[in-house]
Write an enzyme that holds these catalytic residues in place. Structure first.
Site: not given
Length: 323
Positions: A22, A24-25, A73, A128
């Site tokens: 969604a 990206v488009r 990370s 969660d």
């Protein structure tokens, strides 16, 4: 904006691919370039970027996991690595970011945006369901249905062998998976991080049920229950009720995988569009969520620190329906 990026970070959740698609488009619809960042904030630090076009996100809405991969990370906790990440964005000409993930993802996004002025909008991707600012998070519905399928199967053997099963589901700080699964699976007891229960109370409830001629029991335990995990609870209860047979099942990481349900595909798509359009309109440090079936934008701080209350009606239902 002429170019934005999208990443998924933290634990994976079914429906993340629908959200990526969604984003990206929607960006392409508004004639904005999109870059995918692999492995969350690790990829941001290392400059692991790839252009994304409409066909790159074809045939992914039904897939679990995330095509962009994900990570937790440690390097992004260090300012020097965040500075390196910012320089990577500048070199690539990226002007804004959509971050899909949970509490840790939004926390990192907030710090990064405040330090370097990068516009970031979040989408809640976590099984969660522990973020304020949205009724449901992407992946929660699928995780509940996965756990529910397992409990349905376990109940068959519990009934056949006349046993009690302590079934552990995910949820260190939020018991939504346990509560929704417990109600949907007809569990006799649900143990939640938000509701303090003594071992004596649990034993009393179980004894009462056995006295009413119940021959099998399902006790759903969120992994973060204050009394301990399912194994610990089963051992404690067994000492008080030695003449009844208890077993333990930990459903584990199977809850994270699998094809997303229709609800998660729709939610991921809807929030992906909303997050992208919010970013293009100049919003920053907000998360797109769905509350009472309406899109809302909430500050990162509210989503991270806001307390999500357990629905009292479901707690009451558990007590009524477990007789």
């Amino acid at each position: 904006m002429k170019k934005i990026a999208v990443l998924t970070s933290g634990g994976d959740a079914p429906g993340m691919n629908a959200c990526i698609r969604a984003v990206v488009r929607t960006a392409l619809y508004h004639q904005v370039e999109v870059v995918g960042i692999y492995r969350g904030y690790n990829g941001l630090v290392e400059g692991d970027f790839t252009p994304l076009h409409s066909r790159d996100v074809s045939n992914i809405i039904q897939k679990g996991g995330t095509i962009l991969k994900t990570a937790r990370s440690k390097s992004f906790l260090d300012y020097e690595f965040r500075k390196q990440a910012f320089e990577n964005l500048q070199k690539a000409g990226i002007e804004g970011l959509v971050a899909i993930g949970g509490e840790g993802t939004l926390t990192g996004a907030q710090v990064f945006s405040q330090e370097f002025g990068v516009p970031i909008v979040g989408a809640p991707g976590t099984i969660d369901n522990d973020l304020a600012g949205t009724d449901f998070t992407i992946g929660f519905d699928t995780a509940v249905n996965t756990a529910l399928d397992a409990i349905d199967k376990i109940r068959d053997t519990a009934h056949s062998l006349q046993r009690g099963f302590f079934i552990e589901v995910m949820g260190r700080h939020c018991g939504d998976i346990a509560l929704w699964t417990g109600v949907g699976g007809g569990a006799e007891i649900v143990m939640l991080p938000e509701v303090e229960t003594t071992i004596e109370e649990v034993v009393q409830i179980i004894r009462g049920m056995l006295e009413k001629a119940k021959t099998s029991l399902i006790i759903v335990v969120a992994e973060g229950d204050p009394l301990g995990n399912a194994q610990i609870l089963a051992e404690k209860v067994q000492k008080f009720i030695p003449d009844f047979n208890f077993r333990v099942t930990n459903i584990g990481h199977v809850q994270r995988g699998g094809s997303p349900t229709a609800a998660d595909r729709l939610l991921g798509s809807r929030l992906g569009v909303a997050a992208t359009e919010a970013l293009l309109k100049g919003h920053r440090c907000v998360m797109a969520g769905e509350v009472a079936n309406k899109i809302v934008l909430s500050p990162f701080e509210t989503c991270i620190k806001g307390k999500k209350e357990q629905p009292q009606d479901l707690l009451d239902m558990m007590r009524i329906l477990s007789l």
